[in-house]
Design an enzyme around this catalytic site. Structure first.
Site: not given
Ligand code: ROI
Length: 163
Positions: A83, A93, A96, A98
């Site tokens: 990342r 990315r 991610d 969270d």
């Molecule tokens: N859009 C989708 N569909 N899935 C994600 O995990 C995701 N993550 C993000 C942003 C860029 C907001 N858009 C995303 O961080």
């Protein structure tokens, strides 16, 4: 054990392999087990559209790791998966991770907000979460999951579950 939910997302590289590898890495953290995971969902990007579609999932953890420590561990797992934190807001990315929910805690500090700040407006988070907890689940301080999903209608549609 408190119920803890993590959102996973990827839209660079072999996203399914990356999500699977992240789940193994979470499960390998001392004092942490992945006890459930949703299907992987393909979704259109929220934010800039000139990036690949995402794969998203939600996992449930059993852990005694505190929220702040867990955040640090998630960021370390993101880094292992190449990342890159760059200037581009909402850019693509490899991984991610969270923290969505940590039992019924509500936390707001500089680096960490729980429930996750955007979750109630993101169908790519709410649909996989619903798979694990059902539509009547109450997101602490926010409301019923199904009601949140009903308000996500304007978003790009979610693709199918892929695995
Ligand atoms: N859009 C989708 N569909 N899935 C994600 O995990 C995701 N993550 C993000 C942003 C860029 C907001 N858009 C995303 O961080």
């Amino acid at each position: 054990m408190p119920q803890i939910f993590i959102a996973l997302g990827s839209n660079l590289g072999s996203s399914a392999d990356i999500l699977r590898s992240a789940l193994l890495a979470l499960n390998a953290l001392p004092g942490c087990q992945v006890v459930n995971c949703s299907h992987f969902y393909r979704s259109k990007p929220m934010g800039p559209q000139d990036q690949p579609d995402y794969l998203n999932a939600v996992a449930e953890l059993n852990t005694c790791i505190s929220p702040m420590n867990l955040l640090n561990k998630l960021q370390a797992i993101e880094l292992v998966h190449e990342r890159v934190r760059n200037e581009l807001r909402w850019g693509p990315r490899t991984l991610d991770l969270d923290i969505l929910l940590y039992a019924d805690l509500q936390i707001k500090n500089e680096g960490l907000t729980i429930p996750h700040i955007g979750m109630s407006k993101r169908n790519f988070v709410l649909l996989p979460l619903q798979e694990l907890v059902g539509p009547e689940f109450v997101i602490p301080g926010v409301g019923v999951l199904a009601d949140c999903l009903a308000h996500c209608e304007g978003q790009p549609s979610l693709g199918m579950k892929i695995e």
